[in-house]
Design a protein around this motif. Structure first.
Motif, PDB file in Angstrom:
ATOM      1  N   ARG A 121      -0.479  -3.058   6.920  1.00  0.00           N
ATOM      2  CA  ARG A 121      -0.822  -3.960   5.813  1.00  0.00           C
ATOM      3  C   ARG A 121      -2.319  -4.232   5.783  1.00  0.00           C
ATOM      4  O   ARG A 121      -2.975  -4.026   4.746  1.00  0.00           O
ATOM      5  N   ASP A 152      -1.264  -8.179  -5.131  1.00  0.00           N
ATOM      6  CA  ASP A 152      -0.493  -8.702  -4.004  1.00  0.00           C
ATOM      7  C   ASP A 152       0.903  -9.147  -4.439  1.00  0.00           C
ATOM      8  O   ASP A 152       1.881  -8.947  -3.720  1.00  0.00           O
ATOM      9  N   ASN A 156       4.058  -7.277  -2.980  1.00  0.00           N
ATOM     10  CA  ASN A 156       4.976  -8.048  -2.148  1.00  0.00           C
ATOM     11  C   ASN A 156       6.420  -7.819  -2.581  1.00  0.00           C
ATOM     12  O   ASN A 156       7.307  -7.598  -1.738  1.00  0.00           O
ATOM     13  N   HIS A 160       9.335  -5.727  -0.186  1.00  0.00           N
ATOM     14  CA  HIS A 160      10.590  -6.310   0.293  1.00  0.00           C
ATOM     15  C   HIS A 160      11.825  -5.654  -0.307  1.00  0.00           C
ATOM     16  O   HIS A 160      12.851  -5.522   0.380  1.00  0.00           O
TER      17      HIS A 160
END
Length: 329
Positions: A121, A152, A156, A160
């Motif tokens: 990351r 971001d 994100n 996930h």
């Protein structure tokens, strides 16, 4: 691959060596694998930014045992710079009792032969923001300040539910956990399909880290995740916007030329013997389909790589065979 199974769900162990490398030319070696999606994003970013002349690249083979990725692409299975046969040695040089999984990408300090960080990351973002002095002329700004919040946010959700979502489905230990991951994955793919209906790239009108992060999962989806990880509602090739977007990226310098279909398939189908005990590796898909024309240039978004701004050949990697360089073999 490091993970913790709890209640039938797949939970990736995200506790990495999170030190930051002080930018300096000829000091570090990026260890990656063409097979690994997390390493792939680092390899793509390095190439797009022109960091080949500052950070050397060592590639492991596509298969490994539980102990370590190995350098079996090189003569005598020894990395020619680090002089080691297993990446595990670089981890033990940093922590003699290192208890966790040996992962790629890993940034190794050449002099000490010790891992500085394996946190994919921060590593990739640092390439964009901390290594600017070493970027080549014409390199894209993959993480512009005015777009970082949106990048971001998109990244994100993608991480996930898509990047890690395919693993949550593939390694689920219960029907409930599998179906939850499956549904979240395809909800996000539907969201991405809609998002890409009126824009060429995920954020803004330019190539960004959001695209770099999504690509490694999309390129592996139809050849691996659709069947191997039971992510089989549909293929990416059956989603018009995502399929055109994937072909657009694949044909962009830095993406397709860092992709190796055979190594990707060998990794998943030979290493995951619990899922594929026969060790039979699928023949398809045909790489030619990724070269097919697309109409993405008609959407808002600049064509990166035009007018001589694409990265050129990388002399430091000329020792690899064509098959080891990428999908263009």
């Amino acid at each position: 691959m490091a993970y913790i199974a709890t209640g039938g769900s797949y939970d990736r162990d995200m506790n990495y060596i999170d030190d930051r490398a002080q930018p300096a030319a000829d000091t570090y070696r990026l260890i990656g694998a063409r097979a690994c999606p997390w390493a792939h994003r680092a390899i793509i970013t390095r190439r797009l930014l022109g960091l080949e002349q500052s950070i050397s690249l060592g590639l492991t083979g596509p298969t490994h045992d539980w102990k370590s990725w190995t350098f079996d692409l090189y003569p005598n299975s020894i990395d020619p710079v680090l002089k080691m046969g297993q990446l595990r040695s670089a981890y033990l040089n940093r922590y003699p009792d290192y208890p966790k999984g040996i992962t790629v990408p890993a940034l190794v300090e050449i002099e000490s032969q010790a891992v500085v960080t394996n946190d994919f990351r921060t590593m990739v973002k640092d390439f964009c923001t901390e290594w600017t002095h070493f970027h080549r002329e014409g390199a894209p700004n993959l993480y512009p300040e005015e777009l970082r919040e949106e990048i971001d946010e998109v990244a994100n959700r993608v991480f996930h539910t898509v990047n890690n979502g395919v693993y949550k489905a593939g390694f689920a230990g219960s029907q409930e956990a599998y179906e939850k991951a499956f549904n979240e994955l395809f909800e996000s793919l539907d969201w991405l399909e809609e998002r890409l209906s009126d824009r060429r790239y995920l954020v803004g009108n330019q190539l960004t880290l959001a695209d770099v992060f999504l690509y490694p999962t999309l390129i592996r989806f139809d050849m691996v995740y659709h069947n191997h990880f039971k992510c089989n509602r549909n293929k990416i090739a059956e989603m018009p916007n995502l399929w055109g977007y994937l072909r657009d990226l694949f044909q962009t310098p830095g993406f397709g030329d860092t992709t190796n279909f055979q190594q990707i398939k060998d990794h998943y189908f030979l290493v995951h013997t619990d899922i594929n005990p026969t060790g039979v590796v699928p023949v398809g898909p045909n790489p030619a389909s990724y070269y097919a024309a697309h109409d993405r240039t008609e959407l808002p978004g600049e064509t990166w790589g035009a007018n001589g701004t694409a990265p050129g050949p990388n002399p430091s990697e000329e020792s690899f065979s064509d098959d080891e360089k990428g999908a263009f073999a």
